[in-house]
Motif scaffolding. Structure first.
Motif, short mmCIF file in Angstrom:
data_model
loop_
_atom_site.label_atom_id
_atom_site.label_comp_id
_atom_site.label_asym_id
_atom_site.label_seq_id
_atom_site.Cartn_x
_atom_site.Cartn_y
_atom_site.Cartn_z
N THR A 18 0.73 -1.19 0.09
CA THR A 18 -0.03 0.10 -0.01
C THR A 18 0.83 1.16 0.04
O THR A 18 0.56 2.17 -0.74
N CYS A 19 1.78 1.23 0.85
CA CYS A 19 2.86 2.29 0.87
C CYS A 19 3.33 2.60 -0.51
O CYS A 19 3.65 3.69 -1.00
N ASN A 22 0.89 4.06 -3.31
CA ASN A 22 0.53 5.57 -2.93
C ASN A 22 1.94 6.19 -2.52
O ASN A 22 1.74 7.20 -1.81
N SER A 25 1.49 10.02 -3.00
CA SER A 25 0.57 10.94 -2.27
C SER A 25 0.86 10.91 -0.65
O SER A 25 0.43 11.62 -0.19
N GLU A 26 1.65 9.68 -0.41
CA GLU A 26 1.75 9.55 0.91
C GLU A 26 3.09 9.40 1.51
O GLU A 26 4.12 9.35 0.58
N GLY A 27 3.40 9.53 2.97
CA GLY A 27 4.74 9.29 3.14
C GLY A 27 5.56 10.53 3.46
O GLY A 27 5.26 11.66 2.95
N LYS A 28 6.41 10.68 4.29
CA LYS A 28 7.11 11.96 4.64
C LYS A 28 8.64 11.60 3.88
O LYS A 28 9.30 10.88 4.15
N LYS A 39 11.12 8.38 0.88
CA LYS A 39 9.96 8.65 1.95
C LYS A 39 10.05 7.50 3.13
O LYS A 39 10.52 6.42 3.13
N TYR A 41 7.78 5.67 6.28
CA TYR A 41 6.48 5.34 6.59
C TYR A 41 6.44 4.80 8.25
O TYR A 41 7.56 4.00 8.17
#
Length: 253
Positions: A18-19, A22, A25-28, A39, A41
């Motif tokens: 999933t990480c 996405n 659009s997600e994660g630092k 990134k 998670y």
């Protein structure tokens, strides 16, 4: 998308996939992300690090599909080989590759995120860093151990060794950015010395590393220092020539 997982993390496959799916659009974001993007998670009580490699040009897309292993795959496989050899690196979790008809497009390397106290770069930039010489000597021993095991880390550069302080002024070293590495039955003196060429242009640091390496390798300090300086100076010369060429090209744009 093709995934290969470390068996220890198979229970987390769904979350990790999933990480990756996405990722945009997600994660630092970690670092500047100018070339490859990293990134972070959360994964239970751990933080994982997902590195997205830049999409290769068309020629390399084909090469990575038919002739060469991708950078993500090499990173994963080399990390496992390092761990098998007792060399520090963040725990490899998985890699993922997305092949299209034209060849490799997206690829990802997933590992545990390691919090470090410093990198080798801090030793270069801050000669007053606490316990500087001791860290440098222990780093040299770490590099010597790599060489003794036939491991040639081609990106042995200031940002690619993470350093963690342990008790009693002892330090641990962890390699990152692993996709360029050679494994040999043995490494000769020239190969060993050349492997220091990207680390620092500072003569005083080369002197300390030469002293430490000479004692470990049972070779005269003057010989080690001269050869380490030779390869470092050669690299610096080529590096600055490359920068000058780029500036000329940019000037004419």
């Amino acid at each position: 998308m093709k995934y290969i997982f470390n068996p220890s993390f198979q229970s987390s496959e769904k979350r990790i996939k999933t990480c990756v799916t996405n990722f945009d659009s997600e994660g630092k974001l970690f670092g500047d992300g100018q070339r490859n993007k990293i990134k972070l998670y959360d994964l239970g009580d751990k933080t994982i690090n997902i590195k997205s490699f830049k999409i290769p040009n068309l020629i390399n897309q084909v090469a990575y599909k038919y002739f060469r292993k991708s950078k993500a795959r090499r990173s994963f496989e080399y990390a496992n080989r390092l761990i098998e050899n007792g060399i520090g690196t963040p725990q490899p979790i998985a890699y993922a590759e997305n092949f299209k008809f034209s060849g490799l497009e997206e690829s990802f390397y997933i590992s545990e995120h390691l919090l470090s106290d410093l990198t080798f770069r801090e030793l270069v930039l801050h000669p007053e860093y606490p316990d500087h010489e001791n860290i440098l000597r222990q780093f040299t021993k770490f590099t010597f151990d790599l060489h003794e095991k036939g491991i040639e880390f081609l990106d042995h550069s200031p940002g690619n060794t993470l350093i963690k302080k342990r008790s009693g002024n002892q330090y641990e070293f962890f390699l990152v950015d692993l996709n360029r590495m050679n494994f040999h039955g043995a490494m000769d003196f020239e190969m060993r010395m050349k492997n220091f060429n990207r680390l620092t242009p500072k003569t005083e640091m080369l002197a300390v590393m030469s002293d430490a390496y000479a004692k470990l390798y049972h070779k005269k300090y003057d010989v080690v220092f001269a050869k380490m300086c030779f390869y470092t100076n050669d690299f610096q010369t080529q590096f600055h020539k490359k920068i000058a060429r780029k500036k000329k090209l940019l000037f004419w744009r």
